[in-house]
Structures are given as C-alpha cells and as structure tokens.
Scaffold this motif. Sequence first.
Motif, short mmCIF file in Angstrom:
data_model
loop_
_atom_site.label_atom_id
_atom_site.label_comp_id
_atom_site.label_asym_id
_atom_site.label_seq_id
_atom_site.Cartn_x
_atom_site.Cartn_y
_atom_site.Cartn_z
N THR A 20 0.84 -1.19 0.00
CA THR A 20 0.00 0.00 0.00
C THR A 20 0.88 1.25 0.00
O THR A 20 1.85 1.35 0.76
N ASP A 21 0.52 2.20 -0.85
CA ASP A 21 1.36 3.38 -1.07
C ASP A 21 1.12 4.43 0.02
O ASP A 21 0.45 5.43 -0.20
N GLN A 22 1.66 4.17 1.18
CA GLN A 22 1.64 5.12 2.28
C GLN A 22 3.05 5.23 2.85
O GLN A 22 3.85 4.29 2.78
N THR A 23 3.35 6.40 3.44
CA THR A 23 4.72 6.69 3.86
C THR A 23 5.26 5.64 4.81
O THR A 23 6.39 5.14 4.63
N ARG A 24 4.49 5.26 5.84
CA ARG A 24 5.01 4.33 6.82
C ARG A 24 5.21 2.94 6.22
O ARG A 24 6.13 2.21 6.59
N TYR A 25 4.34 2.57 5.27
CA TYR A 25 4.49 1.26 4.64
C TYR A 25 5.70 1.23 3.71
O TYR A 25 6.40 0.21 3.62
N ARG A 26 5.94 2.34 3.02
CA ARG A 26 7.15 2.40 2.18
C ARG A 26 8.41 2.32 3.04
O ARG A 26 9.40 1.69 2.66
N ALA A 27 8.36 2.96 4.22
CA ALA A 27 9.51 2.90 5.13
C ALA A 27 9.73 1.48 5.64
O ALA A 27 10.88 1.02 5.76
#
Length: 364
Positions: free
Chosen positions: A103-110
């Motif tokens: 899912t393209d969200q900041t915390r998930y990308r991190a």
Amino acid sequence: MTTIGLEEEYMLVDPVTGLPVPYAEKVRLSACLAHLAEEHEVHYELLQSQVEVTTPVCHTLDEIGGHLLRLRHAVGAAAEEHGCRIAAAATPPLRDARSMAVTDQTRYRAMLAQAPQLVEEQLVNGMHVHVGVPGREVGVEVLNRLRLWLPTLTAMSANSPLWDGHDTGFASWRTVVFSRWPVSGMPPAFRDAADYDRRLHQLVESGLICDTGQVYWQARLSERYPTVEVRCPDVQLRADDAVMFAGIVRALVETARVEAAAGAPPPDCPPELLEAAMWHAARHGLSDTLIGPDGRRHRAGDVLCRLLRHVGPALEASGDTREVTSLVHRLLQGGTGADRQRTALATGGPRAAIELITTESTLP
C-alpha cells in the motif's frame, strides 16, 4: 459497562485460483460508496491483498457481534463485486510467487525499505481486541497482569496452520511470522506508565522502529484510543468466535483492574518462560498441553477451565457468562480454526481449505 471494540484483518483471494489478489483499494471504496460501511470502518493494510475493519465502540457482546457481521458482509459484498472473496484466515493457504503490492503510504514504504523480505511475507491477518481503561496507569497495571494469559488466548485463537499449500506444523504460523520484527512477542513488565512511555520513546528515538505503531507486542496500550489492545489472536473463521474473544479479553481486563485496585501484586514470571509458552501455544494450539499462568504444563482443556474460573465474576457482572461459556465449550469440542483447516486440507487439499475460510467468513 466497560467498552470494547474489535479490529479484524481479512485476505482478498481469487475464487478460482485461491491466490491473494491486490484489490484492497477497490474493495474498500466499493464498501463505502454502497453505504454498507462508513469510511472510517474499512482500512487499508500493509499489503494490497488485505483489508481491515474496525467496529464502533460497543458496550455489549450483542452490539459488537452485530457490527462485526455487518462489516464482514459489507466487505464480502464489495469483494464479490470485484471478482474476489474475503478469507478470514490468519495466513493464506496459497501464495503467489510474485511479490504482493505494498500500500502506497509513507510508513508502509519505510517498512518495505527497512525489511523487504519480512514485508513480502507479511500475509498475516490478526484480530485486535480493544478494552477501555480510565487511564494509562491503569492500563499498565492491566498489561502486567494480562501477560500470563496471552499464550492461552493464542492457542484458543489458532487459525493459521497453512502456508504455500502445505501444513506448517504450527497451529498459528502467523504468530511465528510476526515474531521476526524488532519489537514483537510478549510485552515486558513495566513499573508504571512513565516507564512504558519512556521505553517506547527510546525505541523510536534509536531509529530501530519508525513509530510506536511498529511496537508489535501481543498486548499494548493503544496510541489512538484510551484502551488496552490485545493483539495475539489470529483472525477468526466465524464472527461469533471473535465475539467470544471480545468477552474473554474484556473480562481479563476487568479482573486485572479489580486485582490492581485491591493492591495485589502482579504475578511474576520469567520472560524466557513466557516467550517459550507463546511458542508452544503457536505450535500446538489446543491439541496438546498448554503452559498455564502458574508456569507449568497442563492439559489444554484444564487451562481453559481455569481461565473461565479466573474471569467468572467479571463475566457475570457484564452478563456474558452464558454466551462466552457456551462458545468456549464449542471450541473445545469442535476444535480451533487451525484444526478445521487441517481437516479440510487432508480431505480435499488446499482448494478445500480455501473454500472453508471463504465460506465461513460471513457466517454468524
């Protein structure tokens, strides 16, 4: 009456292949646009093959059961609209060799940058039970007393024996998968709320975790709500089993509050024994012995009877005794979700297991 709430995670699977599919965004939007669920009740998860639902704050088990069924039907209908089905199992019986979209969200990308292989294998679905507490000091008192019962709850809720088309030998493989993150497993004991907050702050400040949402202890204080959040159960095949856990966890919290108010010291148990007890519970579910809160091996049924005696006054006070007791007895007679998935696998292979977990997801 003490408030309760549930969060549940579901897998989205293709009805023909049984493989997880990345349709979370479509399913979530359809469920909300059809007014079957409110926007704040259906959420994205780490992987696009998963959706999460959150019940409103509830006061009775009937109330929480009604909302849970409504949300399961809402997400199930939205999934059917997009050619997939929801599966209330804590791991998928089959996985695609290709990586699942994050899912393209900041915390998930991190998280993906931090641990790409762990994210790729994070196809696990849990159930989180929230119970209201009047403050963080009380919440820490509760956590210190709940810890000893978390392996029992894990064994009772075991619903993830299958992975890549075979039996892992574990009743709750999800518990093992989740244990690989930096801050996971059994929560430690805390002196007070200040100690709890200081230690979480140190974990974030050290850069070892992105935020307090990555504190994956099996029980913790919620950062969003004034609740104790018990996170060890696998998501349940049927909604009424989830309701059973809501009743048991609320009763455990209430019992812990009474003990703390009476000045009873929290029970002491070596952390290595608790960790081993959790591993044993994940391995065997209810099919073998359990390590009871006294730190000794007992027959699983005897530990569940002890649990019911322990929380009996709290269940009686909330009017939940008959419902919770009857569901626990059904669990002992019919087995866990892991037992039933294994039976399906043995009789019809992975496809039979997938049919089981998708069919029962919207049953009462």
